[in-house]
Scaffold this active site. Structure first.
Site: not given
Length: 418
Positions: A204, A207, A277
């Site tokens: 993301n 990160e 997810d």
């Protein structure tokens, strides 16, 4: 193009995906409040409903199953009530819990949210986050060695809660070398997966900037990340890097190609839980079925757009994805010949849409026509109107009959009958 995408989604039912990672129980306590408690200035919530849904790696497994694939899920739970509730939640959504290990040494990861109306008042987190014991580690490795060669794709969902140990990563590297698979990794510590040989990774925004050593900024995140595509590919060792950017969508990099930019639909922050997810699940299935990176990115973004319009932690169903693609590429009104109509009817039937058919001359459109067409549309999801040709109208009404109606009302599909 639409039929190719639909065929791609249909092919996912033949795929087996192995998921390994940190399983979390997402629990929602829904209630109402109209007063504060006496002990402190805190709302008193009268709970009306408790909803348990799979979270973390378990949500990724749920999305993969919901999109049509067979899922094998490996993780470690506590031998506790939360672990049993998570198993039940997975089984209810078509994911077998047989691959999960229960241990008295662990407490199941659980995130309990208390809501009044649609507002989250507090979130309570619990569960073991330390590294699993060598005994549990060996059990996971044994199961990984059995399941990896049988899978078409492998997803690592690592929340840094102790499941993905260095020894397990070393075994994953050797398995990927011996049995190359579509391997997609979602991890808070992507740099440690560099030697594994990932097909794709999905950091993301937070990160990604951590990997790059960049400052965080509130907007124009795609523009900030775009110059660093090659650097992200180098740092992660992956063939594809898909950076998800919340409300700004995603940007996808692969060597020697211009970045692929996708966009997101605006959604409330409390509805975006688990959206990553969904993205990684659709991306994995598309890549495993042979789709190009562009097509895989598009399917992943479309699936994500569906789930962020729904409250809580949710999964995208294959039927919803199919229908979204049909709707996006189908104008609200069409005039088709019989061969083209057959294609649309097949797509709508596959998406479980109810189809209504009627026909008429429509040389003069009067209030009776409007009333019965409106009523017909209420009977289903799609209304098909067969419009008699001019020659047919003249045969029925004589040579003085007017031209047949050639335009469709909003939301209708018209077929000109010969």
């Amino acid at each position: 193009m639409t039929s190719d995408l639909l065929h791609r989604i249909d092919s996912w039912t033949s795929l087996t995906v192995l998921v390994i990672g940190d399983a979390i129980l997402d629990s929602y306590l829904n209630g109402s409040t109209d007063r504060l408690c006496r002990e402190a200035p805190a709302p008193v919530v009268a709970v009306h409903q408790q909803l348990d849904v799979p979270g973390g790696a378990a949500n990724t497994a749920t999305n993969l199953a919901s999109l049509g694939s067979r899922v094998v899920f490996l993780s470690v739970l506590g031998a506790d009530r939360e672990g049993e509730r998570l198993r039940q939640a997975l089984e209810q959504r078509g994911v077998s819990s047989a691959g999960m290990i229960s241990s008295e040494q662990r407490q199941t990861l659980a995130k309990q949210r208390v809501l009044a109306g649609s507002q989250i008042l507090v979130r309570l987190d619990q569960g073991s986050t330390e590294e699993i014991s060598p005994e549990l580690e060996q059990q996971l490795i044994d199961r990984l060695m059995t399941q990896f060669p049988q899978a078409d794709a492998v997803v690592i969902s690592d929340y840094n809660y102790g499941i993905l140990t260095p020894r397990l990563l070393h075994k994953l590297k050797s398995l990927q070398s011996e049995f190359p698979r579509t391997l997609v990794i979602d991890s808070r510590q992507l740099s440690i997966y560099h030697p594994v040989g990932a097909t794709a990774v999905k950091p993301n925004y937070d990160e990604a900037i951590h990997l790059l050593g960049l400052p965080k900024q509130p907007r124009d995140r795609a523009e900030q990340i775009t110059p660093y595509g090659d650097r992200l590919l180098q740092l992660t060792g992956a063939s594809i890097v898909a950076v998800t950017l919340d409300v700004e969508g995603a940007i996808v990099f692969e060597p020697g190609q211009p970045p692929i930019r996708t966009h997101a639909r605006p959604a409330p922050q409390n509805q975006t839980s688990g959206a990553g997810d969904t993205f990684i699940s659709a991306l994995t299935l598309a890549l495993a079925s042979g789709a190009s990176t562009t097509t895989a990115s598009s399917l992943a973004s479309t699936a994500t757009a569906i789930v962020v319009q729904q409250p809580g932690t949710t999964a995208c169903r294959a039927e919803e994805l199919r229908q979204s693609i049909i709707d996006a590429r189908s104008p609200s009104k069409l005039i088709l010949d019989q061969s083209d109509l057959a294609t649309y009817v097949q797509q709508y039937r596959a998406a479980d849409r109810r189809i209504v058919f009627t026909n008429g001359c429509f040389d003069i459109l009067h209030p009776g026509h409007v009333a019965y067409l409106t009523q017909a549309k209420l009977l289903g999801d799609v209304l098909i109107i067969g419009v008699n040709s001019d020659e047919s109208v003249r045969q029925l009404k004589g040579n003085g009959a007017g031209q047949s109606f050639k335009r469709s009302a909003h939301g209708l599909i018209c077929l000109k009958l010969c």
